[in-house]
Scaffold this motif. Structure first.
Motif, PDB file in Angstrom:
ATOM      1  N   MET A  84       0.850  -1.189   0.000  1.00  0.00           N
ATOM      2  CA  MET A  84       0.000   0.000   0.000  1.00  0.00           C
ATOM      3  C   MET A  84       0.891   1.247   0.000  1.00  0.00           C
ATOM      4  SD  MET A  84      -3.071   1.020   2.645  1.00  0.00           S
ATOM      5  CE  MET A  84      -1.946   1.307   4.007  1.00  0.00           C
ATOM      6  N   THR A  85       0.511   2.224  -0.807  1.00  0.00           N
ATOM      7  CA  THR A  85       1.300   3.448  -0.908  1.00  0.00           C
ATOM      8  C   THR A  85       1.198   4.258   0.375  1.00  0.00           C
ATOM      9  OG1 THR A  85       0.856   3.533  -3.282  1.00  0.00           O
ATOM     10  CG2 THR A  85       1.660   5.552  -2.246  1.00  0.00           C
ATOM     11  N   SER A  86       2.345   4.717   0.863  1.00  0.00           N
ATOM     12  CA  SER A  86       2.355   5.558   2.062  1.00  0.00           C
ATOM     13  C   SER A  86       1.617   6.856   1.789  1.00  0.00           C
ATOM     14  CB  SER A  86       3.790   5.852   2.479  1.00  0.00           C
ATOM     15  OG  SER A  86       4.494   4.657   2.768  1.00  0.00           O
ATOM     16  N   ARG A  87       0.978   7.386   2.827  1.00  0.00           N
ATOM     17  CA  ARG A  87       0.194   8.604   2.659  1.00  0.00           C
ATOM     18  C   ARG A  87       1.060   9.766   2.205  1.00  0.00           C
ATOM     19  NH1 ARG A  87      -3.613  11.039   0.752  1.00  0.00           N
ATOM     20  NH2 ARG A  87      -4.992  12.376   2.002  1.00  0.00           N
ATOM     21  N   TYR A  88       2.277   9.879   2.716  1.00  0.00           N
ATOM     22  CA  TYR A  88       3.120  11.006   2.307  1.00  0.00           C
ATOM     23  C   TYR A  88       3.472  10.916   0.835  1.00  0.00           C
ATOM     24  CZ  TYR A  88       7.749   8.793   1.881  1.00  0.00           C
ATOM     25  OH  TYR A  88       8.832   8.051   1.461  1.00  0.00           O
ATOM     26  N   ARG A  89       3.608   9.670   0.329  1.00  0.00           N
ATOM     27  CA  ARG A  89       3.899   9.493  -1.102  1.00  0.00           C
ATOM     28  C   ARG A  89       2.700   9.929  -1.947  1.00  0.00           C
ATOM     29  NH1 ARG A  89       8.562   6.552  -1.982  1.00  0.00           N
ATOM     30  NH2 ARG A  89       9.324   5.329  -0.199  1.00  0.00           N
ATOM     31  N   GLU A  90       1.501   9.625  -1.479  1.00  0.00           N
ATOM     32  CA  GLU A  90       0.302  10.048  -2.195  1.00  0.00           C
ATOM     33  C   GLU A  90       0.209  11.574  -2.247  1.00  0.00           C
ATOM     34  OE1 GLU A  90      -2.637   6.270  -1.058  1.00  0.00           O
ATOM     35  OE2 GLU A  90      -2.800   8.169   0.020  1.00  0.00           O
ATOM     36  N   ILE A  91       0.520  12.206  -1.126  1.00  0.00           N
ATOM     37  CA  ILE A  91       0.480  13.672  -1.079  1.00  0.00           C
ATOM     38  C   ILE A  91       1.558  14.259  -1.989  1.00  0.00           C
ATOM     39  CG2 ILE A  91       0.818  15.675   0.415  1.00  0.00           C
ATOM     40  CD1 ILE A  91      -0.431  13.924   2.683  1.00  0.00           C
ATOM     41  N   GLN A 139       5.202  17.486   5.741  1.00  0.00           N
ATOM     42  CA  GLN A 139       6.618  17.850   5.728  1.00  0.00           C
ATOM     43  C   GLN A 139       7.444  16.764   5.050  1.00  0.00           C
ATOM     44  OE1 GLN A 139       8.587  18.133   9.571  1.00  0.00           O
ATOM     45  NE2 GLN A 139       9.891  19.789   8.812  1.00  0.00           N
ATOM     46  N   ARG A 140       7.122  15.505   5.320  1.00  0.00           N
ATOM     47  CA  ARG A 140       7.863  14.404   4.688  1.00  0.00           C
ATOM     48  C   ARG A 140       7.632  14.399   3.180  1.00  0.00           C
ATOM     49  NH1 ARG A 140       7.582   7.941   6.296  1.00  0.00           N
ATOM     50  NH2 ARG A 140       9.439   7.331   5.081  1.00  0.00           N
ATOM     51  N   ALA A 141       6.406  14.699   2.751  1.00  0.00           N
ATOM     52  CA  ALA A 141       6.108  14.766   1.322  1.00  0.00           C
ATOM     53  C   ALA A 141       6.890  15.899   0.661  1.00  0.00           C
ATOM     54  CB  ALA A 141       4.610  14.971   1.107  1.00  0.00           C
ATOM     55  N   VAL A 142       6.937  17.047   1.339  1.00  0.00           N
ATOM     56  CA  VAL A 142       7.661  18.196   0.799  1.00  0.00           C
ATOM     57  C   VAL A 142       9.157  17.902   0.715  1.00  0.00           C
ATOM     58  CG1 VAL A 142       8.350  20.588   1.281  1.00  0.00           C
ATOM     59  CG2 VAL A 142       5.946  19.905   1.487  1.00  0.00           C
ATOM     60  N   MET A 143       9.700  17.228   1.701  1.00  0.00           N
ATOM     61  CA  MET A 143      11.124  16.892   1.676  1.00  0.00           C
ATOM     62  C   MET A 143      11.444  15.936   0.531  1.00  0.00           C
ATOM     63  SD  MET A 143      12.492  18.798   3.868  1.00  0.00           S
ATOM     64  CE  MET A 143      14.157  18.090   3.845  1.00  0.00           C
ATOM     65  N   ALA A 144      10.518  15.027   0.232  1.00  0.00           N
ATOM     66  CA  ALA A 144      10.725  14.125  -0.908  1.00  0.00           C
ATOM     67  C   ALA A 144      10.768  14.918  -2.210  1.00  0.00           C
ATOM     68  CB  ALA A 144       9.618  13.075  -0.957  1.00  0.00           C
ATOM     69  N   LEU A 145       9.882  15.895  -2.343  1.00  0.00           N
ATOM     70  CA  LEU A 145       9.868  16.744  -3.535  1.00  0.00           C
ATOM     71  C   LEU A 145      11.111  17.620  -3.601  1.00  0.00           C
ATOM     72  CD1 LEU A 145       6.107  17.777  -3.436  1.00  0.00           C
ATOM     73  CD2 LEU A 145       7.159  16.140  -4.997  1.00  0.00           C
ATOM     74  N   ARG A 146      11.615  18.027  -2.455  1.00  0.00           N
ATOM     75  CA  ARG A 146      12.842  18.817  -2.419  1.00  0.00           C
ATOM     76  C   ARG A 146      14.022  17.993  -2.924  1.00  0.00           C
ATOM     77  NH1 ARG A 146      17.072  19.015   0.895  1.00  0.00           N
ATOM     78  NH2 ARG A 146      18.237  20.970   1.118  1.00  0.00           N
TER      79      ARG A 146
END
Length: 250
Positions: free
Chosen positions: A1-8, A45-52
């Motif tokens: 299952m895809t993590s929620r931060y990855r979905e965001i 924040q974790r989603a934003v850091m991944a995009l960074r």
């Protein structure tokens, strides 16, 4: 299952791609995004850091999260060194043509120019002796005002001395057109590519974090008789560039 931060992260990524979040503009505050997606701020924040890490956004102290201004630049290693591409619109080389094709203004700031002893790897390519030197052109390169590349070129001093290659403006077509004018027409190139963490100086100019990497492209130009006449070290954020190659099949 895809993590929620990855979905965001994927949703924000799609909004950037569609233009809903415009390049060069701030993302909504993380609290607003957390409320919208129904999650805690640490998840956003974790989603934003991944995009960074991907280079889609950067975090500016006191400003917030900003969408990166420049879309990835396609660097077609086969086409970019043709005379037409180098001199298009009075360009000073392939980089200017690539950046203008995206609607941005290219700029190359000459940080170091003149005679110098090249690094051992490059001296070996030129088969230099102990006292041989090269003309160095060390440039910081931007699209609009966004740093996108560092390029350091070397040409044997015996070729470059008292020529436009040692001047700030090399003229239309850049160094390769001047080499051709001097009777050293380039007919073949090779490139050696690797990824690595940036040096402190590179990270500072290119605005890179510790988790981001660069392409290090060692580009070598040869004349018809196999003599290397120019070597350039390109340093480029991996997120900022797409390296494209094409060739004919047998």
């Amino acid at each position: 299952m895809t993590s929620r931060y990855r979905e965001i992260a994927e949703e924000i990524r799609e909004r950037i791609s569609s233009g809903a979040y415009a390049r060069g503009k701030r993302l909504p505050p993380q609290k607003s995004l957390a409320d919208e997606f129904g999650v805690s701020q640490p998840v956003v924040q974790r989603a934003v850091m991944a995009l960074r890490t991907e280079g889609l956004v950067r975090i500016e102290r006191g400003t917030g999260t900003v969408v990166h201004e420049i879309k990835p630049i396609v660097r077609n290693a086969t086409a970019r060194y043709t005379k037409t591409a180098r001199e298009q619109g009075q360009s000073r080389g392939a980089f200017a043509t690539e950046v203008r094709s995206l609607g941005h203004v290219p700029h190359s700031k000459l940080v170091k120019l003149g005679p110098a002893t090249p690094p051992a790897e490059i001296a070996q390519i030129f088969q230099f002796g102990r006292d041989d030197i090269a003309a160095i052109r060390h440039r910081h390169m931007t699209a609009d005002e966004t740093p996108v590349q560092i390029a350091t070129s070397y040409v044997p001093w015996t070729i470059a001395k008292d020529t436009p290659i040692t001047q700030e403006d090399t003229g239309p077509g850049g160094t390769y057109s001047r080499l051709e004018d001097l009777g050293h027409r380039v007919t073949r190139f090779t490139e050696r590519i690797r990824t690595r963490p940036p040096s402190e100086e590179e990270a500072d100019f290119l605005r890179l974090g510790e988790d981001q990497q660069v392409y290090s492209v060692l580009h070598i130009a040869y004349t018809e008789d196999g003599t290397p006449v120019e070597v350039t070290q390109h340093v480029m954020p991996t997120f900022q560039w797409v390296l494209e190659y094409e060739w004919a099949a047998d």
